[in-house]
Design an enzyme around this catalytic site. Structure first.
Site, short mmCIF file in Angstrom:
data_model
loop_
_atom_site.label_atom_id
_atom_site.label_comp_id
_atom_site.label_asym_id
_atom_site.label_seq_id
_atom_site.Cartn_x
_atom_site.Cartn_y
_atom_site.Cartn_z
N GLU A 184 0.76 -1.32 -0.03
CA GLU A 184 -0.06 -0.01 0.18
C GLU A 184 0.90 1.19 -0.02
O GLU A 184 1.74 1.43 0.87
CB GLU A 184 -0.84 -0.15 1.12
CG GLU A 184 -2.26 -0.09 0.91
CD GLU A 184 -3.28 0.37 2.11
OE1 GLU A 184 -3.65 1.59 1.96
OE2 GLU A 184 -3.55 -0.25 3.04
N ASP B 154 9.32 4.96 -7.39
CA ASP B 154 7.99 5.64 -7.50
C ASP B 154 7.81 6.76 -8.50
O ASP B 154 9.01 7.61 -8.56
CB ASP B 154 7.63 6.16 -5.99
CG ASP B 154 6.07 6.20 -5.97
OD1 ASP B 154 5.25 5.23 -6.01
OD2 ASP B 154 5.63 7.43 -5.88
N SER B 155 7.16 6.84 -9.31
CA SER B 155 7.37 7.81 -10.29
C SER B 155 5.88 8.23 -10.75
O SER B 155 4.92 7.94 -10.45
CB SER B 155 8.00 7.18 -11.69
OG SER B 155 7.26 5.82 -11.76
N PHE C 285 4.63 2.84 -22.21
CA PHE C 285 3.52 2.44 -21.16
C PHE C 285 2.71 3.79 -20.93
O PHE C 285 3.52 4.81 -20.98
CB PHE C 285 3.69 1.48 -20.04
CG PHE C 285 4.57 1.80 -19.10
CD1 PHE C 285 6.10 2.11 -19.42
CD2 PHE C 285 4.08 2.54 -17.99
CE1 PHE C 285 6.84 2.83 -18.57
CE2 PHE C 285 5.23 2.76 -16.89
CZ PHE C 285 6.19 2.88 -17.05
N GLY C 286 1.75 3.81 -19.93
CA GLY C 286 1.07 4.67 -19.08
C GLY C 286 0.93 5.98 -19.93
O GLY C 286 0.37 5.93 -20.96
N TYR C 287 1.54 7.24 -19.57
CA TYR C 287 1.32 8.42 -20.08
C TYR C 287 2.13 8.84 -21.46
O TYR C 287 2.40 9.73 -21.90
CB TYR C 287 1.47 9.46 -19.02
CG TYR C 287 0.44 9.60 -18.11
CD1 TYR C 287 -1.00 10.03 -18.34
CD2 TYR C 287 0.69 8.68 -16.83
CE1 TYR C 287 -1.71 9.96 -17.17
CE2 TYR C 287 -0.31 8.51 -15.87
CZ TYR C 287 -1.70 9.13 -16.24
OH TYR C 287 -2.43 9.18 -15.27
N ASP C 288 3.04 7.70 -21.70
CA ASP C 288 4.03 7.93 -22.88
C ASP C 288 3.42 8.51 -24.07
O ASP C 288 4.19 9.50 -24.68
CB ASP C 288 4.80 6.59 -23.15
CG ASP C 288 5.88 6.08 -22.31
OD1 ASP C 288 6.24 6.95 -21.41
OD2 ASP C 288 6.36 5.09 -22.35
N HIS D 286 13.31 9.86 -17.27
CA HIS D 286 13.52 10.19 -15.68
C HIS D 286 14.06 8.80 -15.08
O HIS D 286 15.16 8.97 -14.17
CB HIS D 286 12.14 10.52 -15.26
CG HIS D 286 10.97 9.55 -15.84
ND1 HIS D 286 11.05 9.09 -16.84
CD2 HIS D 286 10.30 8.75 -14.85
CE1 HIS D 286 9.80 8.54 -17.12
NE2 HIS D 286 9.26 8.20 -15.98
N ARG D 287 13.75 7.67 -15.48
CA ARG D 287 14.13 6.38 -14.74
C ARG D 287 15.62 6.39 -15.01
O ARG D 287 16.21 6.00 -14.26
CB ARG D 287 13.23 5.26 -15.36
CG ARG D 287 13.21 4.08 -14.68
CD ARG D 287 12.16 3.27 -15.09
NE ARG D 287 11.07 3.85 -14.35
CZ ARG D 287 9.86 4.07 -15.02
NH1 ARG D 287 9.76 4.07 -16.22
NH2 ARG D 287 8.91 4.72 -14.31
#
Ligand code: ITT
Length: 263
Positions: A42, A71-72, A151-154, A179-180
């Site tokens: 969590e 965490d990104s 993926f995601g917001y790419d 960023h990663r």
């Protein structure tokens, strides 16, 4: 080969980390391959660093192995850096990324679309300090969404100087500017510095000068035994037990974390 456990359930993130770390001879092992009980962590932190720390420390505690977590999120300046910390939940609550893009387009309503991706990595070595590494990638948001990779917001994020979204560039290109990648670069540098520090400590260590070493030397070179005493020893000596450290391959780099500058 060094091994680190990754405290993430996001397969895309795991794949990116695996690719980024393989040139450094570091193997990334998802925690779900090690822990049999299926549970989710969590994310109750109020910052990226807190959440990353929470994930890494929870899994390091359970596996007793060196663990890192990321965490990104995507932060849009005109929306007070939203969805930010809640990037994953924002899309989930709206029923997927397509809906999230639509909602963000509506909310931005033509406003300045300056944005950045942020990634905070926490690295925990059991019984040591947790270290934090942060990376950012600046850019802007575009609509409609473009591209199929990532993926995601790419598909709605264009990094500065690129002209294409993260979903329109190759994995290799993304992994060199994301960023990663920047956060991971800092982590790798930290490991290399620790290794150098350890090597130079070993080199500069004077030979057998400390009291402890003198005592050890005495223990390892006992007085020669008299002939009769040798004969009396009829019982065969017990075989020495050689102990192997089950974590050896995971802690190939013996990271000595005695300070936490980033925290
Ligand atoms: P874990 O916690 O299990 O690692 P998660 O996806 O929930 O997986 P986060 O809580 O860190 O991870 O949320 C990150 C979210 O931010 C992610 O799900 C995407 O929505 C977004 N995000 C982060 N990095 C991204 C990237 O490189 N490309 C696109 N979206 C990204």
């Amino acid at each position: 080969m060094k091994k680190f456990v990754i405290a993430s359930s996001n397969e895309h993130k795991i794949a990116e980390f695996k690719k980024m770390l393989s040139p450094f001879n570091i193997k990334v092992v998802p925690y779900k391959e090690i822990l049999k009980d299926d549970f989710e962590i969590e994310e109750t932190g109020t910052t990226f660093a807190e959440n990353a720390k929470l994930k890494a420390e929870t899994i390091a505690e359970k596996t007793k192995l060196p663990t890192f977590a990321d965490d990104s999120g995507l932060c849009i300046k005109a929306l007070n850096d939203e969805p930010g910390l809640f990037s994953a939940r924002y899309a989930e609550d709206l029923g997927g990324y397509e809906n999230a893009f639509e909602k963000l387009n509506e909310r931005l309503n033509g406003k300045d679309s300056e944005a950045y991706f942020i990634c905070t990595i926490a690295l925990t070595i059991p019984n040591e300090t947790t270290h934090i590494f942060e990376g950012r990638c600046n850019g802007f948001i575009v609509f409609p969404a473009r591209g199929k990779t990532g993926f995601g917001y790419d598909p709605i994020f264009v990094p500065n100087g690129m002209g294409r979204t993260f979903a329109e560039i190759s994995e290799e290109e993304k992994n060199s500017i994301s960023h990663r990648a920047f956060a991971m670069e800092k982590l790798v540098k930290f490991l290399e510095d620790e290794e150098k520090k350890k090597e130079s400590e070993l080199k500069s260590k004077p030979k057998s000068t400390s009291k402890k070493e003198m005592v050890e030397e005495q223990i390892s070179t006992p007085e020669p035994q008299k002939e009769e005493e040798v004969k009396k020893e009829s019982k065969p000596k017990k075989k020495p037990v050689t102990q192997t450290n089950p974590m050896e391959e995971f802690i190939d780099v013996d990271v000595k974390l005695d300070s936490d500058e980033n925290n």
